[in-house]
Design a protein around this motif. Structure first.
Motif, short mmCIF file in Angstrom:
data_model
loop_
_atom_site.label_atom_id
_atom_site.label_comp_id
_atom_site.label_asym_id
_atom_site.label_seq_id
_atom_site.Cartn_x
_atom_site.Cartn_y
_atom_site.Cartn_z
N GLY A 62 -5.85 2.04 -28.11
CA GLY A 62 -6.45 0.73 -27.90
C GLY A 62 -5.76 -0.15 -26.87
N ALA A 63 -4.84 0.40 -26.09
CA ALA A 63 -4.19 -0.37 -25.03
C ALA A 63 -5.09 -0.41 -23.80
CB ALA A 63 -2.85 0.27 -24.66
N SER A 64 -4.89 -1.39 -22.96
CA SER A 64 -5.67 -1.51 -21.72
C SER A 64 -4.84 -1.11 -20.52
CB SER A 64 -6.16 -2.95 -21.54
OG SER A 64 -7.09 -3.28 -22.53
N ILE A 65 -5.47 -0.39 -19.63
CA ILE A 65 -4.89 -0.06 -18.33
C ILE A 65 -5.71 -0.86 -17.33
CG2 ILE A 65 -4.34 1.75 -16.69
CD1 ILE A 65 -2.97 2.03 -19.48
N THR A 66 -5.10 -1.90 -16.75
CA THR A 66 -5.80 -2.80 -15.83
C THR A 66 -5.51 -2.37 -14.40
OG1 THR A 66 -5.62 -4.59 -17.42
CG2 THR A 66 -6.13 -5.20 -15.15
N VAL A 67 -6.55 -2.12 -13.64
CA VAL A 67 -6.45 -1.64 -12.27
C VAL A 67 -7.00 -2.70 -11.33
CG1 VAL A 67 -7.24 0.13 -10.64
CG2 VAL A 67 -6.75 0.74 -13.02
#
Length: 135
Positions: A62-67
């Motif tokens: 449930g973590a976000s990888i923001t690009v």
């Protein structure tokens, strides 16, 4: 869409970190493997796996990888039950990447210059930079 929260990045600075996503998919299979390798190419522009430590450990769910790409487009990928994240979203390289699950934030110290699997040899594997991890 979830509301971002203030978080502190390792190495200083602030980033509006993303709260944990509660409902995610399985992530399919092969956590920690190169999803864009010769025998396993699904057409992803970016992909990888997030663990609890640089040495591996437990998958972060449930973590976000923001690009953020060269053109200023920003989007999130969310880690699945096995820690995998992936996208076929077209991006303009180089891109900057931040992993977050409030209050933990990790910014990749260098930009990614071309499409590729984050778990590939020489990138985020044990012995190189270590696995992508939170915290």
């Amino acid at each position: 869409m979830r509301a971002p929260d203030a978080g502190t990045m390792s190495g200083g600075g602030t980033f509006m970190c993303r709260t944990k996503v509660g409902s995610v998919g399985s992530g399919n299979h092969n956590a920690g493997m190169d999803c864009q390798g010769v025998c396993h190419n699904h057409g992803f522009t970016l992909s990888g796996t997030v663990f609890t430590s640089a040495g591996g450990g437990v998958a972060v769910v449930g973590a976000s990888i923001t690009v953020t790409d060269k053109g200023g487009k920003t989007f999130d990928m969310v880690t699945q039950q096995n820690g995998n994240f992936y996208t076929t979203t077209p991006v303009q390289f180089p891109v900057t990447v931040v992993a977050s699950s409030c209050p933990d934030v990790q910014k990749m110290p260098v930009a990614i210059t071309s499409a590729g699997g984050c778990n590939r040899n020489g990138c985020h594997q044990i012995g190189a930079e270590g696995h992508i991890h939170l915290p």
